[in-house]
Design a protein around this motif. Structure first.
Motif, mmCIF file in Angstrom:
data_model
loop_
_atom_site.group_PDB
_atom_site.id
_atom_site.type_symbol
_atom_site.label_atom_id
_atom_site.label_comp_id
_atom_site.label_asym_id
_atom_site.label_seq_id
_atom_site.Cartn_x
_atom_site.Cartn_y
_atom_site.Cartn_z
ATOM 1 N N GLU A 342 0.884 -1.285 0.036
ATOM 2 C CA GLU A 342 0.069 0.130 0.049
ATOM 3 C C GLU A 342 0.760 1.191 -0.069
ATOM 4 N N GLN A 343 1.930 1.334 0.691
ATOM 5 C CA GLN A 343 2.979 2.409 0.821
ATOM 6 C C GLN A 343 3.751 2.649 -0.635
ATOM 7 N N ALA A 344 3.849 1.443 -1.314
ATOM 8 C CA ALA A 344 4.451 1.628 -2.626
ATOM 9 C C ALA A 344 3.362 2.217 -3.694
ATOM 10 N N VAL A 345 2.325 2.005 -3.414
ATOM 11 C CA VAL A 345 1.242 2.233 -4.288
ATOM 12 C C VAL A 345 1.047 3.879 -4.246
ATOM 13 N N SER A 346 1.048 4.310 -2.937
ATOM 14 C CA SER A 346 1.057 5.600 -2.361
ATOM 15 C C SER A 346 2.186 6.424 -3.107
ATOM 16 N N GLN A 347 3.380 5.691 -2.981
ATOM 17 C CA GLN A 347 4.695 6.473 -3.497
ATOM 18 C C GLN A 347 4.598 6.792 -4.916
ATOM 19 N N VAL A 348 3.869 6.002 -5.764
ATOM 20 C CA VAL A 348 3.693 6.067 -7.212
ATOM 21 C C VAL A 348 2.705 7.129 -7.581
ATOM 22 N N LEU A 349 1.782 7.120 -6.480
ATOM 23 C CA LEU A 349 0.762 8.345 -6.931
ATOM 24 C C LEU A 349 1.380 9.471 -6.569
ATOM 25 N N ASP A 350 2.222 9.691 -5.444
ATOM 26 C CA ASP A 350 3.111 10.855 -5.213
ATOM 27 C C ASP A 350 3.900 11.109 -6.160
ATOM 28 N N GLN A 351 4.595 10.342 -6.974
ATOM 29 C CA GLN A 351 5.337 10.501 -8.167
ATOM 30 C C GLN A 351 4.655 11.180 -9.371
ATOM 31 N N ALA A 374 6.357 0.496 -11.814
ATOM 32 C CA ALA A 374 6.579 1.591 -10.782
ATOM 33 C C ALA A 374 6.270 1.038 -9.575
ATOM 34 N N VAL A 375 5.263 0.400 -9.323
ATOM 35 C CA VAL A 375 5.083 -0.050 -7.935
ATOM 36 C C VAL A 375 5.985 -1.044 -7.458
ATOM 37 N N VAL A 376 6.524 -1.977 -8.338
ATOM 38 C CA VAL A 376 7.478 -2.865 -8.360
ATOM 39 C C VAL A 376 8.687 -2.207 -7.626
ATOM 40 N N ALA A 377 9.115 -1.179 -8.420
ATOM 41 C CA ALA A 377 10.369 -0.493 -8.090
ATOM 42 C C ALA A 377 10.356 0.056 -6.650
ATOM 43 N N ALA A 378 9.020 0.741 -6.520
ATOM 44 C CA ALA A 378 8.860 1.339 -5.094
ATOM 45 C C ALA A 378 8.743 0.397 -3.986
ATOM 46 N N LEU A 379 8.302 -0.923 -4.247
ATOM 47 C CA LEU A 379 8.259 -1.852 -3.121
ATOM 48 C C LEU A 379 9.695 -2.504 -3.108
ATOM 49 N N LYS A 380 10.417 -2.731 -3.964
ATOM 50 C CA LYS A 380 11.768 -3.020 -3.702
ATOM 51 C C LYS A 380 12.655 -2.220 -3.065
ATOM 52 N N ASN A 381 12.335 -0.554 -3.195
ATOM 53 C CA ASN A 381 13.092 0.295 -2.664
ATOM 54 C C ASN A 381 12.790 0.434 -1.134
ATOM 55 N N LEU A 382 11.669 -0.046 -0.403
ATOM 56 C CA LEU A 382 11.107 0.504 0.614
ATOM 57 C C LEU A 382 12.248 -0.055 1.835
#
Ligand code: NAD
Length: 382
Positions: A342-351, A374-382
């Motif tokens: 859910e955090q990764a989804v939120s980050q992608v929307l922030d982008q 983009a969600v995958v990339a954000a999730l990997k970086n968390l």
């Protein structure tokens, strides 16, 4: 992560495979029709990353449901698919249906497969959250101040009521006039178990439950209200209210933030949850969970197979990705992994990335796969 394609494995080796891996969790993936395979590809990408990152050890297998199953097996839900769904720990579904199957025998239509799998697995409790991500306040058709911060949960009864009630018939009267009727039955135990889900959800949220019915007209609703009141005695901390469905429909667009958890029957829940979805900007953002008495579940986006945009690579995959997160939370109690998605989804929307359905000025329009990546990339970086 081993992915099994059941179409190439004989039945006996499937059983052996499941027995061999009795300790690992099995997830059956049913992409379905229309945009189903497109959005599911992104859901699976995210699930695979979560699987690795959090060491979950899930095994995925794939099969068909709906129109795709009709084409392959001659039935929208083949017996072997149902057996695999029963054996799995959770089922992840895309969407079913489409114009290609609109004229076939009604008993074999894709939607029949969906209704059958829900009822055969005893998935009576449908959880449909309607959460407005603050980044999407502009995407709602309602004023931002009416919807900003919206976070409601609709608990819909899924295996009873008018969609399953019999007798149902279309007939011709002696006069030659056509007529049809359906039946809306609810037993006390059906109401009691869904009411409990509503109260349980209210307990882990803001302890406010609104039961929606039509008790001023319908006998089934009068029983519904009576039983909900009885269940309420076991939940003294929850503030219970009742509302007629017509008023609830009005209140949902007038002042939706007055609600926390809504519990209602199959048909009312169907309609109100679609209405609630538009408060959040797009049905492409909304996941759902359907649970049995043991919290075994089937998880799917709230939307359908969107034949109008199928095959174009433009569908929003976030409802499916958020369904993966619900699966981790409700069936497997993997709270950290669910929160991370859910955090990764939120980050992608922030982008500022947006698929067409949630596009607004100043944001970058992306397709289905780019959004998933983009969600995958954000999730990997968390
Ligand atoms: P739908 O939800 O498929 O589409 C409604 C509208 O929303 C369409 O304009 C569509 O393009 C858009 N939309 C839906 N999902 C989207 C997404 N992820 N991204 C962007 N836009 C999206 O509903 P419908 O048009 O009434 O039904 C189409 C088919 O789906 C029918 O065959 C119907 O029976 C079936 N259906 C299946 C399910 C299910 O599988 N759970 C649910 C509803 C409808």
């Amino acid at each position: 992560l081993r992915q099994v394609d059941f179409s190439t494995e004989p039945q006996c080796s499937v059983r052996k495979h499941i027995m061999r891996n009795a300790m690992s969790k099995q997830i059956l993936i049913l992409p379905g029709d229309g945009i189903g395979p497109e959005i599911m590809a992104e859901g699976v990408k995210v699930l695979n990353v979560a699987n690795d990152k959090f060491g979950l050890g899930y095994e995925l297998s794939f099969d068909d449901l709906g129109g795709a199953a009709y084409d392959r097996y001659g039935s929208p839900l083949a017996d072997e698919t149902l057996e695999r769904a029963r054996a799995a720990d959770a089922v992840l579904l895309g969407a079913v249906g489409g114009p290609k199957w609109d004229t076939i025998d009604p008993a074999l239509r894709p939607e029949r497969g969906l209704l059958k799998i829900r009822s055969e697995l005893g998935l009576f409790g449908n959880l449909r959250p309607a959460i407005l991500y603050p980044q999407l306040a502009e995407a709602s058709t309602l004023k931002p101040e009416v919807v900003s911060g919206l976070d409601i949960l609709i608990v819909r009864e899924l295996t009873g009521g008018i969609y399953f009630g019999t007798p149902r018939e279309r007939t011709t009267l002696e006069s030659g006039e056509r007529m049809a009727y359906d039946t809306l039955p609810y037993s006390e135990s059906e109401v009691r178990r869904i009411a409990k889900v509503g109260f349980d959800m209210a307990m882990v949220r803001n302890k406010k439950l609104c039961s929606v019915d039509k008790a001023n007209v319908l006998a089934s609703s009068q029983l519904w209200r009576e039983v909900v009141e009885e269940v309420a005695k076991d939940y003294p901390d929850v503030e219970l209210s009742h509302m007629y469905v017509d008023n609830a429909a009005m209140q949902l667009v007038r002042a939706p933030k007055q609600f926390d958890v809504i519990v209602t029957d199959n048909m009312f829940g169907d309609i109100l949850s679609d209405q609630a979805s538009m408060l959040t900007g797009s049905i492409g953002m909304l996941p759902s969970a359907s649970l049995d008495v043991n919290s075994k579940g089937m998880y799917e986006p709230c939307h359908g197979s969107a034949p109008d945009i199928a095959g174009q690579g433009i569908a929003n995959p976030l409802a499916t990705i958020l369904s993966v997160s619900m699966m981790l939370r409700y069936s497997f109690a993997q709270v950290a992994a669910a929160d991370a998605i859910e955090q990764a989804v939120s980050q992608v929307l922030d982008q500022g990335l947006r698929t067409g359905d949630i596009q607004s000025e100043g944001c970058r329009k992306v397709g289905t796969a780019e959004m998933g990546d983009a969600v995958v990339a954000a999730l990997k970086n968390l």
